[in-house]
Design an enzyme around this catalytic site. Structure first.
Site, mmCIF file in Angstrom:
data_model
loop_
_atom_site.group_PDB
_atom_site.id
_atom_site.type_symbol
_atom_site.label_atom_id
_atom_site.label_comp_id
_atom_site.label_asym_id
_atom_site.label_seq_id
_atom_site.Cartn_x
_atom_site.Cartn_y
_atom_site.Cartn_z
ATOM 1 N N ARG A 122 0.829 -1.219 0.000
ATOM 2 C CA ARG A 122 0.000 0.000 0.000
ATOM 3 C C ARG A 122 0.862 1.268 0.000
ATOM 4 O O ARG A 122 1.962 1.278 0.548
ATOM 5 C CB ARG A 122 -0.955 -0.030 1.205
ATOM 6 C CG ARG A 122 -1.904 -1.215 1.101
ATOM 7 C CD ARG A 122 -2.888 -1.278 2.231
ATOM 8 N NE ARG A 122 -3.811 -0.166 2.222
ATOM 9 C CZ ARG A 122 -4.724 0.051 3.169
ATOM 10 N NH1 ARG A 122 -4.810 -0.785 4.194
ATOM 11 N NH2 ARG A 122 -5.527 1.086 3.105
ATOM 12 N N ASP A 320 -15.152 2.579 3.358
ATOM 13 C CA ASP A 320 -14.972 1.145 3.625
ATOM 14 C C ASP A 320 -16.221 0.321 3.322
ATOM 15 O O ASP A 320 -16.186 -0.914 3.412
ATOM 16 C CB ASP A 320 -14.576 0.930 5.088
ATOM 17 C CG ASP A 320 -13.185 1.494 5.370
ATOM 18 O OD1 ASP A 320 -12.376 1.572 4.423
ATOM 19 O OD2 ASP A 320 -12.925 1.859 6.533
#
Ligand code: S3P
Length: 440
Positions: A122, A320
């Site tokens: 990431r 999310d």
């Protein structure tokens, strides 16, 4: 690897609670470690992500004790953390890694941070860039990836940053670094993101103010080196976790479910707004406050959902929840369009790809064009009958298990392990209200 099979479910009924909010749990441990004295935390999320933060703050010298469901943090005061003698392993947790990078930036110490394959892929440059400005130094793997060694400074400059990405993690890293800087740290966020750090710093006694600007941006000002003292915190249930049983109940005929004690921070409830746009029957009951955060009970009934367009402006408040919203859209009548969702590519997995390809495999027509995801809902039970890779991503695993509950054929998720990062007990809880999920 434990694969999990999700079969067609009965109506979901009952009253449940979900584990504590992940974002708030990380912040309670970190800010508790920087406060003077004892912080008591109840309902902390005891998932792998948060346990990684607890271990890390312990390695940095804070005292941590757990007794039943109460966690105690003995803080070292602002600037008081010590150099760890070994690597800090943050597992799967982007929040743990990025927020700790902020904390460590304004401490005179060196530390190496690492994580699992997902976290190590990431982007971290978004956090390192503003933290370099205040005086921290980083040695990272090619492309700005973990493992990263950070050398912080005891004489940090206050940050002054306009965010380039709508990210609560980047904002929080700069603010947490600003705790031990001399002067005012200023962060301007053009698109508001979850404000748990601001709320919790205020709750601990820091001098932090938020100004809403005419263009909708927020300007946050934190006065450096405040006196913050230990507090008592009850962590509300995580709306990001509640979203799984909530959507499951919406799409499973005859369901009537109440989820108690859920955090309803205004900058987190985009998923409720989006589901209501799709025709969801959701009632918010018994609103109250806990440790500066709003909390309520959510009552949900099975609903005939229709497709909707979700604007990019809503993305930060439900970032999310797109995977589980995609499941709702797959079962809805008509087309749903999720605009401006490119950030999904850099979550625990490339969630845009995970939803587009996985839904197609399950018999749902989907397209991605640029940063838009389009889902042509079936309006009935999707085909299912496939095995989906969880891609080391808890929310991908849980989303497809929910889809299996309404599919013609069971859906298998190849690895249920990642669910432990945010929702320990997910399978048991879902089976307790009517789901049929087996470990195999
Ligand atoms: C989080 C912020 C969001 C979210 C993550 C938790 C936080 O990430 O996706 O799960 O606790 O600040 P970004 O800041 O990258 O959007």
């Amino acid at each position: 690897m434990t694969s999990i099979l999700s079969h067609s479910a009965a109506a979901l009924t009952g009253t449940i609670t979900v584990p504590g909010d992940k974002s708030i749990s990380h912040r309670a441990l970190m800010i508790g470690a920087l406060a003077v004295g004892e912080t008591t935390i109840s309902c902390l999320l005891e998932g792998e992500d948060v346990l990684a933060t607890a271990a890390a703050v312990q390695q940095l010298g804070a005292g941590i004790e757990q007794q039943d469901n109460i966690w105690r943090v003995y803080g070292r005061g602002i600037g008081g953390l010590i150099e760890p003698s070994s690597v800090l392993d943050l597992g799967n947790s982007g929040t743990a890694a990025r927020l700790l990078m902020g904390v460590l930036s304004s401490h005179e110490l060196s530390a190496t941070l690492t994580g699992d394959d997902s976290l190590s892929s990431r982007p971290m440059e978004r956090v390192m860039a503003p933290l370099r400005e205040i005086g921290a130094e980083f040695v990272a793997r090619t492309g700005g990836k973990l493992p990263i060694t950070i050398t912080g400074t005891g004489t940090a400059l206050p940050g002054d940053e306009t965010l380039k990405v709508a990210s609560a993690q980047v904002k929080s890293a700069i603010l947490l670094a600003g705790l031990n800087a001399q002067g005012n740290t200023i962060v301007i966020e053009p698109q508001p993101s979850r404000d748990h750090t601001e709320k919790m710093l205020n709750f601990f006694g820091a001098d932090i103010s938020v100004e809403k600007m005419t263009d909708g941006a927020r300007k946050i000002t934190l006065i450096g080196q405040p006196e913050i003292t230990g507090q008592k915190i009850e962590v509300p249930g995580d709306i990001s976790s509640a979203a799984f049983p909530l959507v499951a109940a919406l799409i499973t005929l005859g369901s009537d479910l109440t989820i108690e004690n859920v955090g309803i921070n205004l900058l987190r409830v985009g998923v409720l707004e989006s589901l209501r746009d799709m025709g969801a029957k959701i009632d918010i009951l018994n609103k109250r406050n806990t440790a500066g955060e709003p909390m309520a009970d959510i009552h949900v009934r099975a609903s005939n959902l229709t497709g909707a367009t979700i604007p990019a402006s809503r993305a930060p408040s439900m970032i999310d929840e797109y995977p589980i919203l995609a499941i709702a859209a797959a079962c809805a009548e008509g087309t749903s369009v999720f605009e401006g969702v490119s950030e999904l590519r850099v979550k625990e997995s490339d969630r845009l790809a995970a939803m587009a390809f996985g839904l197609k495999d399950c018999g749902v027509d989907t397209e991605t064009t640029g940063d838009t995801l389009t889902i042509h809902g079936t309006g009935s039970a999707p085909k299912g009958g496939v095995t989906i890779s969880s891609r080391l991503d808890h929310r991908i695993a849980m989303s497809y298990l929910v889809l299996g509950m309404v599919s013609q054929e069971p859906v298998t998720v190849d690895d249920g392990g990642p669910i432990e990062t945010s929702f320990p007990g997910f399978i048991q809880l879902m089976n307790g209200i009517g789901a049929k999920m087996d470990e195999c």
